[in-house]
Design a protein around this motif. Structure first.
Motif, mmCIF file in Angstrom:
data_model
loop_
_atom_site.group_PDB
_atom_site.id
_atom_site.type_symbol
_atom_site.label_atom_id
_atom_site.label_comp_id
_atom_site.label_asym_id
_atom_site.label_seq_id
_atom_site.Cartn_x
_atom_site.Cartn_y
_atom_site.Cartn_z
ATOM 1 N N ARG A 463 0.839 -1.208 0.000
ATOM 2 C CA ARG A 463 0.000 0.000 0.000
ATOM 3 C C ARG A 463 0.876 1.261 0.000
ATOM 4 N NH1 ARG A 463 -5.154 2.152 1.885
ATOM 5 N NH2 ARG A 463 -4.634 4.016 3.053
ATOM 6 N N ALA A 464 1.999 1.185 0.727
ATOM 7 C CA ALA A 464 2.912 2.345 0.761
ATOM 8 C C ALA A 464 3.491 2.598 -0.633
ATOM 9 C CB ALA A 464 4.021 2.104 1.780
ATOM 10 N N LEU A 465 3.806 1.523 -1.362
ATOM 11 C CA LEU A 465 4.313 1.693 -2.741
ATOM 12 C C LEU A 465 3.253 2.368 -3.614
ATOM 13 C CD1 LEU A 465 6.031 -1.623 -3.981
ATOM 14 C CD2 LEU A 465 7.081 0.362 -2.923
ATOM 15 N N MET A 466 2.020 1.867 -3.493
ATOM 16 C CA MET A 466 0.932 2.442 -4.303
ATOM 17 C C MET A 466 0.776 3.934 -4.009
ATOM 18 S SD MET A 466 -1.998 -0.510 -3.841
ATOM 19 C CE MET A 466 -3.268 0.254 -4.826
ATOM 20 N N LEU A 467 0.780 4.269 -2.734
ATOM 21 C CA LEU A 467 0.560 5.667 -2.355
ATOM 22 C C LEU A 467 1.717 6.547 -2.819
ATOM 23 C CD1 LEU A 467 -1.005 5.248 1.201
ATOM 24 C CD2 LEU A 467 -2.137 6.057 -0.877
ATOM 25 N N ALA A 468 2.952 6.035 -2.702
ATOM 26 C CA ALA A 468 4.110 6.838 -3.131
ATOM 27 C C ALA A 468 3.997 7.132 -4.627
ATOM 28 C CB ALA A 468 5.407 6.110 -2.812
ATOM 29 N N GLY A 469 3.566 6.156 -5.405
ATOM 30 C CA GLY A 469 3.400 6.361 -6.845
ATOM 31 C C GLY A 469 2.318 7.381 -7.138
ATOM 32 N N MET A 470 1.192 7.253 -6.422
ATOM 33 C CA MET A 470 0.056 8.151 -6.680
ATOM 34 C C MET A 470 0.396 9.594 -6.314
ATOM 35 S SD MET A 470 -2.858 5.591 -5.270
ATOM 36 C CE MET A 470 -4.410 6.018 -5.980
ATOM 37 N N ARG A 471 1.289 9.744 -5.333
ATOM 38 C CA ARG A 471 1.621 11.110 -4.861
ATOM 39 C C ARG A 471 2.779 11.732 -5.618
ATOM 40 N NH1 ARG A 471 0.921 9.060 1.187
ATOM 41 N NH2 ARG A 471 -1.309 9.456 1.376
ATOM 42 N N LYS A 472 3.483 10.958 -6.438
ATOM 43 C CA LYS A 472 4.661 11.497 -7.120
ATOM 44 C C LYS A 472 4.248 12.635 -8.066
ATOM 45 C CE LYS A 472 8.620 9.849 -9.807
ATOM 46 N NZ LYS A 472 9.780 10.011 -8.938
ATOM 47 N N ASP A 473 5.028 13.702 -8.044
ATOM 48 C CA ASP A 473 4.703 14.834 -8.928
ATOM 49 C C ASP A 473 5.157 14.506 -10.352
ATOM 50 O OD1 ASP A 473 4.204 17.144 -10.235
ATOM 51 O OD2 ASP A 473 5.729 18.344 -9.204
ATOM 52 N N LEU A 474 4.193 14.260 -11.213
ATOM 53 C CA LEU A 474 4.527 13.925 -12.599
ATOM 54 C C LEU A 474 3.972 14.979 -13.548
ATOM 55 C CD1 LEU A 474 3.676 10.124 -12.371
ATOM 56 C CD2 LEU A 474 5.953 11.114 -12.584
ATOM 57 N N SER A 475 3.679 16.148 -13.016
ATOM 58 C CA SER A 475 3.025 17.142 -13.866
ATOM 59 C C SER A 475 4.038 17.759 -14.841
ATOM 60 C CB SER A 475 2.397 18.231 -13.010
ATOM 61 O OG SER A 475 3.430 18.945 -12.376
ATOM 62 N N TRP A 476 3.512 18.313 -15.907
ATOM 63 C CA TRP A 476 4.350 18.850 -16.978
ATOM 64 C C TRP A 476 5.054 20.161 -16.624
ATOM 65 C CZ3 TRP A 476 6.829 18.080 -21.350
ATOM 66 C CH2 TRP A 476 6.580 16.902 -22.042
ATOM 67 N N GLN A 477 4.560 20.842 -15.575
ATOM 68 C CA GLN A 477 5.057 22.205 -15.334
ATOM 69 C C GLN A 477 6.582 22.285 -15.219
ATOM 70 O OE1 GLN A 477 3.260 24.889 -15.800
ATOM 71 N NE2 GLN A 477 1.704 23.392 -16.366
ATOM 72 N N ALA A 478 7.168 21.364 -14.402
ATOM 73 C CA ALA A 478 8.618 21.434 -14.191
ATOM 74 C C ALA A 478 9.352 21.208 -15.513
ATOM 75 C CB ALA A 478 9.044 20.401 -13.161
ATOM 76 N N SER A 479 8.893 20.251 -16.316
ATOM 77 C CA SER A 479 9.560 19.978 -17.596
ATOM 78 C C SER A 479 9.404 21.162 -18.548
ATOM 79 C CB SER A 479 8.969 18.743 -18.278
ATOM 80 O OG SER A 479 8.924 17.687 -17.386
ATOM 81 N N ALA A 480 8.210 21.767 -18.536
ATOM 82 C CA ALA A 480 7.988 22.904 -19.432
ATOM 83 C C ALA A 480 8.942 24.039 -19.066
ATOM 84 C CB ALA A 480 6.530 23.360 -19.353
ATOM 85 N N ARG A 481 9.157 24.254 -17.765
ATOM 86 C CA ARG A 481 10.100 25.313 -17.357
ATOM 87 C C ARG A 481 11.513 25.011 -17.867
ATOM 88 N NH1 ARG A 481 7.362 28.614 -13.782
ATOM 89 N NH2 ARG A 481 5.725 27.460 -12.734
#
Ligand code: ADP
Ligand code: GLC
Length: 503
Positions: A463-481
């Motif tokens: 469950r901890a693995l699942m939650l860590a994956g779900m919470r990881k910041d994968l949004s495009w903003q950092a890459s776009a910057r």
């Protein structure tokens, strides 16, 4: 709000041979739609240009003819259209040249999977129009200061612009160096490209013409789609013959990790339109799993360990390793495998035979289907990506968002996004999946067994693995910057890499 916008406010023309949802064969399609949106959110005027395939023309909103282009040596008419993507306010230009792009099949192959014989003509024409638009055509009333081209299909645009003093700065992204657009000398002659381009500092590559080399040597900056892959392409093993060109580029060739724009509420199993905390979503796994088993005709068993895979069936993706572990997988207790893909006919057949031999354990859908792909990512417990190499990889990121634990080969973008369940990472709470080093059946099986044991014997850890994956910041903003900084560098030192390398 205004303070979030970048004061530099670049005009960026993004050239791609595919973009979701107009037309998509792989990750390039996702990226070509997500990156410009993320750039626009940062305050830049990013616009997309792609060929007017029939499906693209049908879907673009507010489609208007903008101008007719008169071009020598081209069969039939070439019109430029403008409009917006159907699902977001992203301006798109379509290059309508019916003799080249109005046909059944996908952007690169006919319905039987054979490359279109006139691909060099098709993508030269596209690159020529891209180069015209990049120079600012008066009726468009818009002139980019950055041309951002992607993969071999747009590699010639920077080559065609090389001698224009007024050209925009050029950035070229290598999504996959294994696809180069290589054609023989007779094709080069037939295309009537300037003779000076046939040289080792130009398009020539072992007595053939390379479209991707055009993008690499004539752009001001080059990048690949993850930091690890940026290192890999400089090695003989993954450099596909171009490592010698890429090594001397230093910081002019970078890795920029691509991300995912997660669809919300588009498909029945997507997360709801309003984001909810990961902890509140974990229980959806059981529901999604039962739906996945129903759709794929497997016994409905909430406690089965379901492993999934979606992808192009090609050697790169290591699907043969999944086939190799099948005898072990079908005899392990309560494990099911769900796969979807299309490509290599022999792999398609081997998978269908496996499904027929083990109908209670293995289900395979040969074909391309977005909604089913999302259900596999949402309903599986674990997602397999044994890719031999993977420039970035998007499916492991989609999986993480759904709380589906990725089991991946330690390479490229997979290694940049998946944190192995080592003791240290588990203790730190950062682990979100399983990595294996040897791209062979034993390596994959060992990682899969480890995952299975944890899911069965240590449910809290799982469950901890699942939650860590779900919470990881994968949004495009950092890459776009990062892209914006890269654009700034390209503008500041507008010198194509072939000249910089010679200086
Ligand atoms: P690549 O671009 O090398 O194919 P990526 O992981 O970057 O690999 O992206 C693949 C994209 O294509 C993902 O969005 C994936 O879900 C999608 N995809 C691949 N094959 C299929 C399929 N058979 N059905 C639906 N979607 C698919
Ligand atoms: C390519 C790569 C893939 C990457 C995608 C988007 O298709 O094979 O790894 O995720 O481009 O950049």
């Amino acid at each position: 709000m205004l303070s979030d916008l970048d004061p530099r406010g670049y005009c960026v023309l993004i050239a791609s041979s595919e973009a979701h949802p107009l037309v998509k064969t792989g990750g390039l399609g996702d990226v070509a739609a997500s990156l410009p949106m993320a750039l626009r959110q940062l305050g830049h005027d990013a616009r997309l240009i792609l060929p007017a395939y029939p499906n693209a023309k049908k879907q673009v909103r507010e489609l208007k003819p903008l101008m007719e282009l008169r071009m020598s040596g081209v069969v039939g008419s070439v019109q430029l259209y403008g409009g917006l993507l159907p699902d977001r306010d992203l301006p798109v230009y379509l290059v309508d040249a019916p003799a080249y792009f109005c046909r059944e099949g996908n952007p690169y192959t006919d319905v039987s999977g054979r490359d279109w014989g006139d691909n060099p003509e098709r993508f030269l024409l596209f690159s020529r129009v891209v180069a015209h638009v990049a120079m600012g055509l008066p009726p468009l009333n818009w002139r980019p200061n950055i041309l951002h081209s992607n993969d071999w299909q747009t590699g010639l645009a920077a080559a065609l612009l090389r001698e224009h003093d007024e050209r925009p700065a050029t950035v070229f992204t290598i999504h996959n160096l294994a696809y180069q657009g290589l054609f023989d000398r007779a094709t080069f002659d037939r295309l009537r490209l300037p003779a000076s381009l046939w040289s080792l500092s130009g398009l020539e590559f072992h007595q053939r013409m390379s479209f991707i080399k055009g993008g690499i040597v004539f752009s001001d900056r080059v990048n690949t789609v993850s930091p690890q892959y940026a290192d890999a392409v400089r090695t003989q093993r993954f450099g596909c013959g171009l490592d010698g060109r890429l090594r001397p580029l230093g910081g002019r060739c970078r890795g920029t990790l691509h991300r995912t724009t997660h669809p919300r509420g588009q498909h029945p199993h997507d997360p709801p339109p309003t984001p909810r905390p990961a902890g509140e979503r974990v229980h959806l796994k059981a529901e999604n799993k039962l739906e996945l088993q129903r759709l794929f005709g497997l016994p409905r068993d909430e406690h089965a360990f379901v492993v999934g895979h979606v992808g192009r069936l090609v050697e790169q993706k290591g699907v043969d390793l999944i086939i190799d572990i099948l005898p072990r997988l079908v005899t392990a207790g309560r494990v099911q495998l769900v796969m979807q893909g299309a490509g290599d006919r022999a792999l398609e057949q081997a998978l269908q035979e496996a499904a027929a031999a083990h109908p209670e354990r293995v289900s395979v859908h040969v074909g391309y289907d977005e909604a089913r792909a999302h259900l596999i990512e949402a309903g599986s417990d674990a997602f397999l990506m044994p890719s031999r190499f993977e420039p970035c990889g998007l499916n492991q990121m989609y999986s993480l968002r759904y709380g589906t634990v990725p089991i991946v080969h330690n390479t490229g973008g997979l290694a940049d996004t998946v944190v192995d369940a080592s003791d240290a990472a588990l203790a730190a709470g950062t682990a979100n999946g399983f990595l294996f080093d040897d791209p062979n059946a034993d390596g994959l099986w060992y990682a899969l067994e480890k995952a299975l044991r944890m899911q069965r014997e240590q449910p809290q850890q799982w469950r901890a693995l699942m939650l860590a994956g779900m919470r990881k910041d994968l949004s495009w903003q950092a890459s776009a910057r990062r892209y914006v900084d890269f654009y700034a560098e390209a503008i500041a030192s507008r010198a194509p890499l072939h000249e910089a390398a010679m200086a």
